[in-house]
Structures are given as structure tokens and as C-alpha cells.
Design an enzyme around this catalytic site. Structure first.
Site, PDB file in Angstrom:
ATOM      1  N   ARG A   1     -12.241  -4.314  -6.348  1.00 21.85           N
ATOM      2  CA  ARG A   1     -12.096  -5.049  -5.099  1.00 21.85           C
ATOM      3  C   ARG A   1     -13.448  -5.278  -4.457  1.00 21.85           C
ATOM      4  NH1 ARG A   1      -8.106  -2.513  -0.642  1.00 21.85           N
ATOM      5  NH2 ARG A   1     -10.006  -1.334  -0.210  1.00 21.85           N
ATOM      6  N   TYR A  34     -10.611   0.752  10.939  1.00 22.48           N
ATOM      7  CA  TYR A  34     -11.890   1.153  10.327  1.00 22.48           C
ATOM      8  C   TYR A  34     -12.327   0.200   9.219  1.00 22.48           C
ATOM      9  CZ  TYR A  34      -8.371   3.830   7.637  1.00 22.48           C
ATOM     10  OH  TYR A  34      -7.262   4.227   6.939  1.00 22.48           O
ATOM     11  N   LYS A  35     -11.549  -0.859   9.035  1.00 22.90           N
ATOM     12  CA  LYS A  35     -11.930  -1.855   8.031  1.00 22.90           C
ATOM     13  C   LYS A  35     -12.740  -2.957   8.720  1.00 22.90           C
ATOM     14  CE  LYS A  35      -7.749  -0.751   5.415  1.00 22.90           C
ATOM     15  NZ  LYS A  35      -8.381  -0.066   4.275  1.00 22.90           N
ATOM     16  N   PHE A  57       0.844  -1.191   0.000  1.00 22.58           N
ATOM     17  CA  PHE A  57       0.000   0.000   0.000  1.00 22.58           C
ATOM     18  C   PHE A  57       0.889   1.254   0.000  1.00 22.58           C
ATOM     19  CE2 PHE A  57      -2.777   3.145   2.063  1.00 22.58           C
ATOM     20  CZ  PHE A  57      -3.888   3.046   1.249  1.00 22.58           C
ATOM     21  N   ASP A 100       2.365  -4.943   8.591  1.00 24.32           N
ATOM     22  CA  ASP A 100       1.168  -4.128   8.426  1.00 24.32           C
ATOM     23  C   ASP A 100      -0.026  -5.076   8.440  1.00 24.32           C
ATOM     24  OD1 ASP A 100      -1.088  -2.888   7.329  1.00 24.32           O
ATOM     25  OD2 ASP A 100       0.116  -1.480   6.173  1.00 24.32           O
TER      26      ASP A 100
END
Lengths: 405, 405
Positions: free
Chosen positions: A378, A231-232, A129, A206
Site C-alpha cells: 500500500r 491518526y491517518k 478492515f 467507517d
């Protein structure tokens, strides 16, 4: 033959986690066919709304500043410990919730360099990312290290063999995502960690796309440092604070660079010299963000209640259904994720040359997905809120959008 | 003769800001005589509670990930601009809300060093808030600079003359608090900024105890860099995100070290190389904390509506009353703040050898103050929520506590 909507409804009827959807705010929205972006922003737990109202009325409104000594000061550690137990496979005293993922990664990587003085290289993933790559490059530049990049096919991720080939006695640390943000590839966390240690290097993992979705065993794997966002799959809310893990084994030598009053040995002594606090307090910098922490707390509690193994089992079933439907219904679309569910996290990426336009059309048709440049679409699957029928309806719409394109 | 409670009630009756108290959550709490710590944590605006409920139900709950493009991405800049207009004396495009104050100070100081390559010194205040001192020391150590400390009497703060004496052609930047956290001393922001510029140095101002209390004119003063917190006089909530100001004049050369995806020129391009974004986006690192930003927004809106000049006028009147009552009622207590209201911010510190014990007794008696080691008791006065009668009742209790001690 493709699974039918009836098949999907049967899966929902048998789903032991089906009732969890009622624990979330899921408004009636006729324009929304399916929300397949819970891996970018999870839905709000109902309890979070109630707790924010209670915060304003009571802890903040009535107790006011006294709440800091009555609970808020410990909240980053308590929520961190709850998260560690529910989803990270980590004992108490090694996890804290603070800052953004970017700031956490910066702290971890700077500390890792300092913990391996004289070593001149960082091993990182070219396909990671952006934030991870940018922070790696910044830390390497400011500390005078070189980055040895590992590259992998976009539909997969880094392998242990690749990492072994670039590890040397000059490697200060290696840093990878456990679950790749595009492909959902699950890296070999145990193997890579062990290989890094064999070379005398540290690991910085990560966990953004793992936490709350794929079970972790950080302690058993001997992970040194890790960070991730909340927040995922943890459903903590937009921009909620991230978490940091520093193993007990390396904690005493962990010295992060952003030395604020909350990381000092005694925050309220207002002393004239900074001394890294004992335990995870040393990972903090500024005042803990309480509204954000409450969101993390409630999201983590739901994951704990559901159980990470049951969440993973449903994630596998959902992604298997997504792959089967993509194979059967989506003409001209490739699979950008591993076909083996054991190597695949909680989302499925499909590929198409017109992914950007298709993503827009899908969203307009009520199927909320994420475009990941250049050619990825996605499909995020949140076991606590996504139903099999919802996914089936979404893939049917996807097929129609493709036909019309 | 000391002002009476009737005098204080008369002041309340004539107070043009009196009605603002109703805009805040102020629960009936028989145990609370007076809340004199709004400069540590301001009370919650009612609108914040309503807006958090709406966030959960609508923006987060219904619009979900789409809210990022429908408003959240711009929120850090919009709220920053509103804050700039309401309280900072700054034009648009120079202020953003993000991270904690500590992290913001770290970014600013690191960037400041990079903007003055070759210079070897930082000028800072030995009496500044711990976070400021710790970050100065950390940045100096990692960048190889020396700190030239300025010290001042605890009841006052740094003066222009002191700063002039240590400024040289080696000074990279000077950093001070505009309003001192202990004494409330207002530093000569215009004079010190001009003197620093004369030496070719930059200024980094900490505005934690100024923002929303003492009017600022950052643009006119030519300030380069500033940061401050929002949970004090801006009433944004516990641990709410801080703000950063980078003047238009230096913005293009401002390169902060924590390079995350939100500070990149195009966050969603997922490009392989980091490029500092145009404008204040380059000050960001991670994903903006939306729940915290909402608190900042509502707090700032109330300050804008009340008007910073009216707020300042009431702050002067409140601190004058506090000083008069301290002089007349509090035996054995000294004044730890400037007597001249023009040099005094929005709080008053009184001193006593037993300040720690006295603070505890005051809090137990329902008068919430802050102990500031070693000998300070800080009386915070929030013009939007503190009434003159509340202050009078508090000082009467203070006198009783002293008598009993």
C-alpha cells in the site's frame, strides 16, 4: 512514457499545497527516501508539539483541575465540530472525538441494533478492515442478529447493486468503509445510504480512510451514524482518539451501551440514575483524553486551512502519478486499486505474490510502505506532506528493488 | 492545640519525599495557596513534558510508522507491568494500560458475567462513583442480571459483613471501589475477595483512588479483575488511559466484548475470524493511545522511584494533619472520612451544609479542592507534590473563609 523526476518536480513547483510540508515536523533523515505511510500514521504538525508543551506548562501545569471547566470539558465537542466543518460535511452538534475507532464502532453498532428493534440482520463487507468485521460479529452474536456478508473483488469494493440484493425488511443496519483500507475503493455513500433507508435500515459508515482525504457530505447524504480515526490523514498522532458522528435526525434515539459519567445528563451531579445526556455528550463514556484531543485539534486545523477540495485534488494527482509510474516502471506488479480516480481514495495498492518480502525490502531501502496481506503493497499519499518528487524517487527505488529480487 | 505552621514546616524538613516536588512542573502562581486536588488531576512530571517533545521529534516525527514495531506495540504491556510492580502488587503479564476507566469497567463486568454463566446477580455499592454504578446497571440490564445493592454511611464504605449478607450462589461478581471516592474509606479487599470466592463469585475492584496512593497486593489477595485510572495519584495527565488487571488464574477464560484488531491473536494477519489473543493483549480493542501512555509511564516511574510504602506513610501523615487541623480550626465542619488512618486512603472529606458555596469560595481564595455533592469538600493529598506547610496554609484559609461566611 513514464513521467520523469523533472516532471514530478514541475508538479511540486506548481503545487498550491507545497508549503504545508513546512508546517510539519520533517526531520532530516538520510535513510528515508519517501514516507508513503501517512495513511497509517500521518506526520506530526509542528503546532502539536508546541501545543503539548503549552499543555504541560499551562493548562495542566498551572491551571490544573480548573482547566476542565475552563475548556477541556468542551474540547471533544469543539474539535468534533471543527472536524465536521473541515472534512465531514456536517453541521455542528453531531460529531465528537472520543475513545478508539473500535470502541466507537461498538457503540454505534449496539445503538443501531437498539434503534431497529425486532430486525434480525446486519449487512456488512467481508473485505472490510478486521476491527469492523470483528465488531459486527460480536454485536450480532450478543444481540442475536445474523450477518449477511457482501464480498467484493480485493482490487475494488462493495457496490450499490450488491447491497441492494441483500437488503430486506429485516436489515437493522448496513456498515461499510467509505474508502476501502486495501484497495482505496470509494463506496457509493449516497446511494447505499439511500438504499438502506428505503429498506428502513440505518447506516454505519467507517470513515477511517476518508476523513481528511476524500470530501464527505454526511448531512446531505442523510448518513445516520459514522466513525473514523484521526491518526491517518488528519495527522493527530499515534493512537489519537477517534470520532463519532450521530446525525441530528437520530440523536434523540441514540443510546449507546457504555454508560459512564461523561455521558450522563449532568456528569458532576453524581446522580443515582443514568440518563442519556442531550446532544453528543450522550456518546461519551469516560474522561476525555486531552493529550490525544490536542493532536486531533491541530491536525484538523491544518486540513481546514488547506481546504479539503484542494487536498482531494492533490490526492488525485498523486495517485494518478503513482498508477502511471507503477504501470511503466514496476514489472510483474498488478494494480490493486481502481484505475478510475473518481472511485479511488488517497492511496494506491499494488499487488505482487511476494508482497511481504518486497515490503520489507522497500522499507530497508528507505521507502516506507505498508504490507497488506496477502499480496498488497500500500502506497499512502498524504497531500499535506507528500511531494510528487518524493513519490517519484520512491517508485524508482521500487523498480530497482524489483529488478534485484 | 492545633499543629502550627512551624510544626508543618518541621514535617517538611524531615520528609524523605520532599525532593520529589522538584520533579514536577510547579509554576510560580501567586494566586494558588494550595493544590488539594491531585487526587482528581495530579501535577505533570517534568519528564512527561520532555518525553512528549521527544515523541514528536523522534518516535513519531522521525521513525514514524516504524515506531509501532520498535516499541509502541509493547508499550501498553510494559507500562502495565511497571505499574503492577510499583503499585499493584501484581506479577508481570496481568496488567495493561488502555481505554478509559469506564470502558475498562465495562469490559471487565461483561467478561465477568460470561465467566459465571447461569448466575443471576451482581453485588455492588450504592455509594460507588457514578461510572461504576451506571456500568453495573447497564451490564445487568443487557445481560439479564439483577443488582443487589449494598449501602453504607457516606462517611464510611462497604464492610465485609454487609457483603457477606448479600452473597449467594447466584452472585456472578461483586464490584467495589477499594478506596471510596467520597470518604476515602478503604474496603477490606482481602476479606471481600475471599468471601466472594467462597460463594463462587468473581471480584471486580475499582482502584481509581488507590493506585499510586495505597499499597495493593492483588496477587496475594487473589483478586480476579480490577481497573483504575492513572490521572490521579499516578499523575499521568488529563484523561490519560486507564489500566486493567486480569489475574493469570482467570486470564484464559477472560473474553471481553469489544473485539477489535488489537485484541486479536495476530493483529496484523488481518484474519477473517476473531480469536482472543494470548495474555493481556486480549483485553485491548483499538490502537493504543501513545501520547497518553507516555504520561502513564512517567507518572508510574516516579511512584516506583519514591516507593509506594513511603508514599503511603506520607499520605497517612498528611491526612492525619488534615484531620487534626479540621478538628481544631474548622467550626461547623464535620469529618466525612474515617478517623482511623488504617481505614482511610489518600484524601480527607469534610462536610458542611454549604459545601458547594464553600468550595467555590475556597477555590477563589486559592485553595483548590473538590466539591462532592451533596455536602462534601474533598481535600486531596498527593504525597509526591503536596507539602505539609501547603496543607497548613490551606486549612488556615479554610478557617478564614468559614469565619467570613
Amino acid at each position: 512514457m513514464a513521467p520523469t523526476l523533472a516532471d514530478a518536480e514541475k508538479l511540486d513547483a506548481d503545487d498550491p499545497l507545497a508549503s504545508f510540508r513546512d508546517r510539519f515536523v520533517v526531520p532530516d533523515d538520510p535513510g528515508l527516501v519517501a514516507y508513503l505511510d501517512g495513511n497509517s500514521l500521518g506526520r506530526p504538525p509542528k503546532a502539536t508539539g508546541e501545543r503539548l508543551a503549552a499543555l504541560v506548562a499551562h493548562d495542566w501545569g498551572t491551571r490544573l483541575i480548573r482547566s476542565w471547566s475552563e475548556g477541556w470539558m468542551e474540547l471533544p465537542f469543539e474539535v468534533g465540530d471543527r472536524l465536521a466543518a473541515a472534512a465531514l460535511g456536517a453541521a455542528r452538534g453531531q460529531t465528537v472525538v472520543a475513545d478508539s475507532t473500535t470502541v466507537c464502532l461498538y457503540k454505534l453498532m449496539r445503538a443501531a441494533v437498539a434503534m431497529r428493534p425486532g430486525r434480525t440482520e446486519i449487512v456488512a463487507d467481508r473485505g472490510n478492515f478486521p476491527t469492523d468485521r470483528y465488531v459486527v460479529e460480536a454485536v450480532a452474536a450478543e444481540c442475536g442478529l445474523t450477518v449477511r456478508w457482501v464480498s467484493s473483488p480485493p482490487e475494488a469494493g462493495v457496490t450499490l447493486d450488491q447491497v441492494r440484493r441483500v437488503l430486506t425488511e429485516q436489515t437493522a443496519f448496513v456498515t461499510f468503509s467509505h474508502v476501502a483500507y486495501r484497495s482505496a475503493w470509494i463506496a457509493d455513500l449516497h446511494g447505499i445510504t439511500a438504499a438502506a433507508h428505503d429498506a428502513g435500515a440505518l447506516v454505519v459508515w467507517d470513515l477511517c480512510h476518508s476523513a481528511g482525504s476524500v470530501p464527505l457530505d454526511l448531512d446531505t447524504a442523510g448518513v445516520d451514524l459514522a466513525a473514523g480515526c484521526t491518526y491517518k490523514f488528519l495527522n493527530a498522532g499515534p493512537g489519537a482518539p477517534a470520532f463519532l458522528y450521530v446525525s441530528a435526525a437520530v440523536q434523540e434515539s441514540f443510546e449507546q451501551p457504555i454508560t459512564g459519567w461523561m455521558g450522563n445528563a449532568d456528569p458532576f451531579a453524581m446522580t443515582s440514575d443514568y440518563a442519556h445526556a442531550t446532544g453528543m455528550r450522550r456518546a461519551l463514556s469516560g474522561t476525555p483524553p486531552i493529550t490525544g484531543l490536542i493532536g486531533v485539534d491541530e491536525g484538523v486545523r491544518l486540513v481546514a486551512e488547506a481546504g479539503i477540495q484542494r487536498i482531494r485534488a492533490k490526492a488525485v494527482a498523486l495517485t494518478e502519478l503513482a498508477v502511471a509510474l507503477a504501470d511503466d516502471l514496476l514489472k510483474g506488479v498488478g494494480l490493486g486499486s481502481p484505475r478510475d480516480p473518481a472511485r479511488r481514495g488517497g492511496h494506491v495498492t499494488v499487488t505482487h505474490p511476494d508482497a511481504a518480502v518486497l515490503s520489507e525490502k522497500l522499507i530497508a531501502a528507505g521507502v516506507v510502505v505498508d504490507h497488506r496481506p496477502p499480496d498488497g503493497i500500500r502506497i499512502g499519499l498524504s497531500p499535506l506532506t507528500t511531494s510528487y518528487a518524493e513519490l517519484h524517487r520512491a517508485m524508482t527505488v521500487f523498480a530497482e528493488v524489483l529488478t534485484r529480487s
